[in-house]
Design an enzyme around this catalytic site. Structure first.
Site, PDB file in Angstrom:
ATOM      1  N   TYR A  47     -39.490  52.857  44.711  1.00 19.90           N
ATOM      2  CA  TYR A  47     -38.580  54.011  44.585  1.00 19.90           C
ATOM      3  C   TYR A  47     -38.013  54.352  45.944  1.00 19.90           C
ATOM      4  O   TYR A  47     -38.752  54.426  46.927  1.00 19.90           O
ATOM      5  CB  TYR A  47     -39.320  55.232  44.016  1.00 19.90           C
ATOM      6  N   LYS A 222     -18.629  39.267  40.048  1.00 21.77           N
ATOM      7  CA  LYS A 222     -17.503  38.469  39.545  1.00 21.77           C
ATOM      8  C   LYS A 222     -17.173  37.430  40.616  1.00 21.77           C
ATOM      9  O   LYS A 222     -17.996  36.560  40.859  1.00 21.77           O
ATOM     10  CB  LYS A 222     -16.365  39.395  39.145  1.00 21.77           C
ATOM     11  N   ARG A 228     -25.456  41.318  39.460  1.00 18.64           N
ATOM     12  CA  ARG A 228     -24.717  42.318  38.708  1.00 18.64           C
ATOM     13  C   ARG A 228     -24.840  43.668  39.417  1.00 18.64           C
ATOM     14  O   ARG A 228     -25.946  44.165  39.643  1.00 18.64           O
ATOM     15  CB  ARG A 228     -25.339  42.391  37.314  1.00 18.64           C
TER      16      ARG A 228
HETATM   17  C1  LIG Z   1     -15.556  44.431  35.469  1.00 21.80           C
HETATM   18  C2  LIG Z   1     -14.785  45.592  35.921  1.00 21.80           C
HETATM   19  C3  LIG Z   1     -15.397  46.848  36.101  1.00 21.80           C
HETATM   20  C4  LIG Z   1     -16.779  47.204  35.578  1.00 21.80           C
HETATM   21  O1  LIG Z   1     -17.822  46.519  36.001  1.00 21.80           O
HETATM   22  P1  LIG Z   1     -19.232  46.642  35.228  1.00 21.80           P
HETATM   23  O2  LIG Z   1     -20.160  46.094  36.243  1.00 21.80           O
HETATM   24  O3  LIG Z   1     -19.096  45.869  33.985  1.00 21.80           O
HETATM   25  O4  LIG Z   1     -19.483  48.090  34.991  1.00 21.80           O
HETATM   26  C5  LIG Z   1     -14.653  47.871  36.644  1.00 21.80           C
HETATM   27  N1  LIG Z   1     -13.374  47.691  36.960  1.00 21.80           N
HETATM   28  C6  LIG Z   1     -12.738  46.513  36.767  1.00 21.80           C
HETATM   29  C7  LIG Z   1     -11.310  46.393  37.135  1.00 21.80           C
HETATM   30  C8  LIG Z   1     -13.423  45.436  36.226  1.00 21.80           C
HETATM   31  O5  LIG Z   1     -12.777  44.287  35.992  1.00 21.80           O
END
Ligand SMILES: *Cc1c(COP(=O)(O)O)cnc(C)c1O
Length: 427
Positions: A47, A222, A228
């Site tokens: 934590y 991404k 993540r």
């Molecule tokens: C994927 C994405 C998000 C959200 O990401 P998460 O990790 O799925 O919450 C936010 N903004 C844009 C433009 C995205 O493509």
């Protein structure tokens, strides 16, 4: 403790799926083994509410160092003054940023979800559309490019406090100076949500948003190819213009407002294991290999653009500047839903997607979104993109033929067997 065979069998099953299929979901990637090692360990036990050096729990000396490394590396990669690496996801990063600078009922202006925008940019089903009064700009019908004149007109009409740029299904670069000029004229802040192209921006392949956008948010999983998660960045810290004072009566810095909005504003304890994995991903991004990777992403996306065009596919905006393509299937007489379902039978995963001015619902859609970051990580090159488009075209032009899908699937499985996923994989 008895071993949880059920779940670990499923993890192995998922491994096999990822190994043998063609992963074309534009928002996915294959993170490295060392990123996963950093994520899957004892750091999860800790934590650490607060920030390095200012925690609400004891025993944070070690995670202080790893979180600080993540912060320093993020600042170095993007050459910015401020980074918060705690958001659990991209959506959380946007929620915190908006909490920091907006009050409920304030106006925001973002790209319409059905035009390629993201849920967190004001969609009525999302917190951003429920807490704030959301307005939208579009892409132009004739060329699929962001309609900056409309952004400007909407900004002047509604006087939003925040203009959001960035998208989930837009294959072109952004005109940040123009957006900033529009915002300055109406006294709005600018947020760039670079969740999708962040890895390409990190290596200088696309225009940098940092000088023009007060705030930049991103996912880390991404094109950044990390775990993540989310991050919030600022090129320059500055005194807030919302009149929020610190106990000494001075205007608080924006960095303080953002940190407070992440914790305690929207989150409790940070995921220190994920933050360690973010630090590892940032370390990878700083290496020359990552430049080779991002350069190959662009080459693969261009190769795919040419291959789709050669088969008379209608690419929204006519092509791509980044890692993805949005394809309008109306001239092929197939819906996005039908295409997605047929392709997955051949182990090709991608997502159906609304195209601008779509006449079908979000559950059906007229298009598909295709991205190359994941397959580029697997080692696929330009010539493979042609083969992939051949397979996709085979399925889409005979969308109800299950036999054909199965024969493409076995070709794909055989092909992907040749591309290693993880050298030292064990469940
Ligand atoms: C994927 C994405 C998000 C959200 O990401 P998460 O990790 O799925 O919450 C936010 N903004 C844009 C433009 C995205 O493509």
């Amino acid at each position: 403790m008895t071993f949880d065979q059920e779940i670990f069998d499923l993890i192995q099953e998922e491994y096999n799926r990822q190994h043998m299929g063609l992963e074309l979901i534009a928002s996915e990637n294959f993170t490295s083994e060392q990123v996963m090692r950093a994520m899957g360990n004892i750091m999860t036990n800790k934590y650490a509410e607060g920030y390095p050096g200012k925690r609400y729990y004891g025993g944070c000396e070690v995670v202080d160092k790893s979180e600080q490394l993540a912060i320093d590396r993020a600042k170095h990669i993007f050459n910015v003054a401020f980074a918060n690496v705690q958001p659990h996801s991209g959506a959380q990063a946007n929620a915190a940023l908006m909490l920091a600078i907006l009050k409920p009922g304030d106006k925001i202006l973002g790209l319409d979800l059905s035009m390629g925008g993201h849920l967190t940019h004001g969609s009525p089903v999302n917190f951003s559309g429920k807490l704030y009064e959301s307005h939208f700009y579009s892409v132009k019908k004739e060329d699929g490019l962001v309609d900056y004149d409309m952004m400007e007109a909407q900004a002047h009409e509604h006087k939003p406090k925040l203009i959001i740029c960035g998208a989930s299904a837009y294959s072109r670069d952004w005109d940040y100076p123009r957006i900033r000029a529009i915002a300055d004229a109406v006294g709005a802040f600018v947020l760039c949500d670079m969740s999708h192209p962040a890895g390409l921006i990190a290596k200088g392949h696309l225009r940098s948003p940092f000088e023009y956008c007060h705030f930049v948010t991103s996912t880390t999983h991404k094109t950044l190819r990390g775990p993540r998660g989310g991050i919030i960045l600022m090129k320059h810290d500055f005194e807030n213009t919302l009149g929020i004072l610190d106990p000494k009566g001075n205007l608080k810095m924006m960095s303080d407002l953002i940190n407070l909005a992440v914790f305690p504003g929207t989150q409790g304890g940070p995921l220190e294991h994920v933050i360690a994995a973010k630090a590892v991903a940032f370390h990878e991004i700083m290496q020359d290999e990552f430049m080779i990777y991002t350069t190959q992403i662009l080459a693969n996306a261009k190769a795919m653009e040419r291959a789709f065009q050669a088969k008379n596919y209608d690419i929204v905006s006519g092509g791509t500047d980044n890692h993805l393509l949005l394809i309008d299937l109306r001239n092929k007489n197939v819906t996005g839903k039908k295409a997605e379902n047929a392709l997955v039978k051949a182990d090709i995963t991608l997502n159906k997607n609304m195209v601008p001015y779509d006449d079908k619902s979000p559950f059906v859609t007229s298009g598909i979104r295709v991205g190359v970051p994941a397959l580029t990580t697997r080692g696929l090159k330009e010539n493979h993109m042609e083969q992939i488009v051949d397979w996709i075209d085979t399925i889409i032009t005979d969308v109800d033929n299950e036999q054909k899908a199965l024969s493409v699937k076995s070709e794909i499985n055989e092909f992907m067997r040749g591309f290693e996923l993880y050298k030292n994989w064990q469940v």
